[in-house]
Design a protein around this motif. Structure first.
Motif, PDB file in Angstrom:
ATOM      1  N   SER A  89       0.865  -1.178   0.000  1.00  0.00           N
ATOM      2  CA  SER A  89       0.000   0.000   0.000  1.00  0.00           C
ATOM      3  C   SER A  89       0.902   1.227   0.000  1.00  0.00           C
ATOM      4  O   SER A  89       1.750   1.380   0.886  1.00  0.00           O
ATOM      5  CB  SER A  89      -0.893   0.001   1.247  1.00  0.00           C
ATOM      6  N   ALA A  90       0.751   2.087  -1.002  1.00  0.00           N
ATOM      7  CA  ALA A  90       1.675   3.207  -1.162  1.00  0.00           C
ATOM      8  C   ALA A  90       0.915   4.483  -1.504  1.00  0.00           C
ATOM      9  O   ALA A  90      -0.139   4.447  -2.132  1.00  0.00           O
ATOM     10  CB  ALA A  90       2.690   2.906  -2.266  1.00  0.00           C
ATOM     11  N   GLY A  91       1.469   5.599  -1.083  1.00  0.00           N
ATOM     12  CA  GLY A  91       0.844   6.878  -1.411  1.00  0.00           C
ATOM     13  C   GLY A  91       1.390   7.981  -0.535  1.00  0.00           C
ATOM     14  O   GLY A  91       2.424   7.834   0.124  1.00  0.00           O
ATOM     15  N   ILE A  92       0.688   9.093  -0.543  1.00  0.00           N
ATOM     16  CA  ILE A  92       1.059  10.214   0.303  1.00  0.00           C
ATOM     17  C   ILE A  92       0.098  10.261   1.489  1.00  0.00           C
ATOM     18  O   ILE A  92      -0.946   9.609   1.489  1.00  0.00           O
ATOM     19  CB  ILE A  92       1.054  11.547  -0.471  1.00  0.00           C
ATOM     20  N   GLY A  93       0.461  11.021   2.516  1.00  0.00           N
ATOM     21  CA  GLY A  93      -0.386  11.091   3.699  1.00  0.00           C
ATOM     22  C   GLY A  93       0.102  12.143   4.669  1.00  0.00           C
ATOM     23  O   GLY A  93       1.068  12.865   4.398  1.00  0.00           O
ATOM     24  N   GLY A  94      -0.560  12.217   5.804  1.00  0.00           N
ATOM     25  CA  GLY A  94      -0.176  13.162   6.837  1.00  0.00           C
ATOM     26  C   GLY A  94       0.864  12.574   7.761  1.00  0.00           C
ATOM     27  O   GLY A  94       0.889  11.362   7.988  1.00  0.00           O
ATOM     28  N   GLY A  95       1.720  13.428   8.306  1.00  0.00           N
ATOM     29  CA  GLY A  95       2.758  12.987   9.233  1.00  0.00           C
ATOM     30  C   GLY A  95       2.599  13.636  10.593  1.00  0.00           C
ATOM     31  O   GLY A  95       2.239  14.812  10.695  1.00  0.00           O
ATOM     32  N   PHE A  96       2.829  12.864  11.631  1.00  0.00           N
ATOM     33  CA  PHE A  96       2.791  13.396  12.994  1.00  0.00           C
ATOM     34  C   PHE A  96       4.137  14.035  13.316  1.00  0.00           C
ATOM     35  O   PHE A  96       5.180  13.371  13.267  1.00  0.00           O
ATOM     36  CB  PHE A  96       2.494  12.280  14.001  1.00  0.00           C
ATOM     37  N   LEU A  97       4.097  15.320  13.642  1.00  0.00           N
ATOM     38  CA  LEU A  97       5.321  16.032  14.012  1.00  0.00           C
ATOM     39  C   LEU A  97       5.671  15.739  15.463  1.00  0.00           C
ATOM     40  O   LEU A  97       4.785  15.529  16.289  1.00  0.00           O
ATOM     41  CB  LEU A  97       5.114  17.533  13.802  1.00  0.00           C
ATOM     42  N   PRO A  98       6.979  15.740  15.806  1.00  0.00           N
ATOM     43  CA  PRO A  98       8.128  16.008  14.924  1.00  0.00           C
ATOM     44  C   PRO A  98       8.676  14.759  14.240  1.00  0.00           C
ATOM     45  O   PRO A  98       9.649  14.842  13.505  1.00  0.00           O
ATOM     46  CB  PRO A  98       9.157  16.560  15.902  1.00  0.00           C
ATOM     47  N   GLY A  99       8.056  13.609  14.486  1.00  0.00           N
ATOM     48  CA  GLY A  99       8.629  12.357  14.009  1.00  0.00           C
ATOM     49  C   GLY A  99       8.647  12.192  12.517  1.00  0.00           C
ATOM     50  O   GLY A  99       9.549  11.552  11.967  1.00  0.00           O
TER      51      GLY A  99
END
Length: 242
Positions: A89-99
């Protein structure tokens, strides 16, 4: 390092299925793969078969459609005598900062449904505590390690939800409920459910386009994330080739 040797995967011609949500993500992966591609028609869609041994599928947005479309592709391949040996499963998404800052890459060591359960007076209960189902699929550790080493991806939980996080309060709830989370998307758990039903190992890879939190489209870096996805598969594809 050979991904197949690490996990003991078959070195036959059986291909890898890469499932993205939308065509623009599929095309970002395709840009990393040289050579001509063949379009294979399926009920409800098509798979783009590449010379690198990766089949690319735009499975649709959200866990339900992603699961249904991925299951269809897995079934068609099995019936044709060419079953997949791995689903990504691949794509773009949101990231939890700062990690997981914008532009970074995350590979899941756990693919978790963020909100599959019940709200109660005492808080949220996942379906596992209700006595049925699962909320997490765990990719093979050796595959996760090889992907991380090959691409420089951070390793952590990737959450799947049917709604993109758009407030600081919701981000805090998810962080509290899933302290190991680095990223969120909308398809990973659905793809993993389909793979599990067919007994096929699964991975999830996300390039971070925006922080998880208040919805601010001006801060999204979709083009940068898609470029990161292309770069990642350029490094990863040789290890995945049959």
């Amino acid at each position: 390092m050979d991904l197949q040797a690490e996990e003991g995967l078959s070195t036959t011609s059986f291909p890898v299925l890469v499932a993205t949500a939308v065509p623009v993500e599929r095309d970002a992966v395709a840009r990393a793969l040289p050579g001509a591609a063949e379009e294979i028609r399926l009920p409800g869609g098509s798979v783009r078969r590449t010379a690198a041994g990766l089949d690319l599928l735009a499975a649709g947005v959200g866990p339900a459609l992603a699961a249904a479309t991925t299951a269809g592709a897995l079934t068609a391949a099995a019936l044709a005598g060419r079953p997949y040996r791995l689903v990504v499963s691949a794509g773009i998404g949101g990231g939890f900062l700062p990690g997981a800052p914008v532009g970074s890459l995350v590979v899941a060591d756990a693919i978790t449904a963020a909100d599959l359960g019940a709200e109660t007076a005492d808080g949220f209960l996942p379906v596992t505590e209700l006595g049925f189902g699962t909320i997490t699929h765990r990719p093979p550790e050796s595959l996760v390690r090889v992907v991380s080493e090959a691409t420089g991806a951070r390793t952590g939980t990737i959450l799947t939800g049917s709604t993109v996080t758009g407030t600081a309060d919701r981000a805090a709830v998810l962080r509290d409920r899933h302290p190991g989370a680095l990223a969120e998307g909308m398809e990973g758990f659905g793809v993993a459910e389909a793979a599990a039903a067919h007994g096929v190992p699964v991975l999830e890879i996300r390039a971070v386009s925006n922080p998880v939190g208040p919805r601010d489209r001006a801060a999204w870096r979709i083009a940068d994330a898609l470029a990161a996805l292309t770069e990642a598969f350029g490094k990863l594809a040789p290890a995945l080739e049959s």
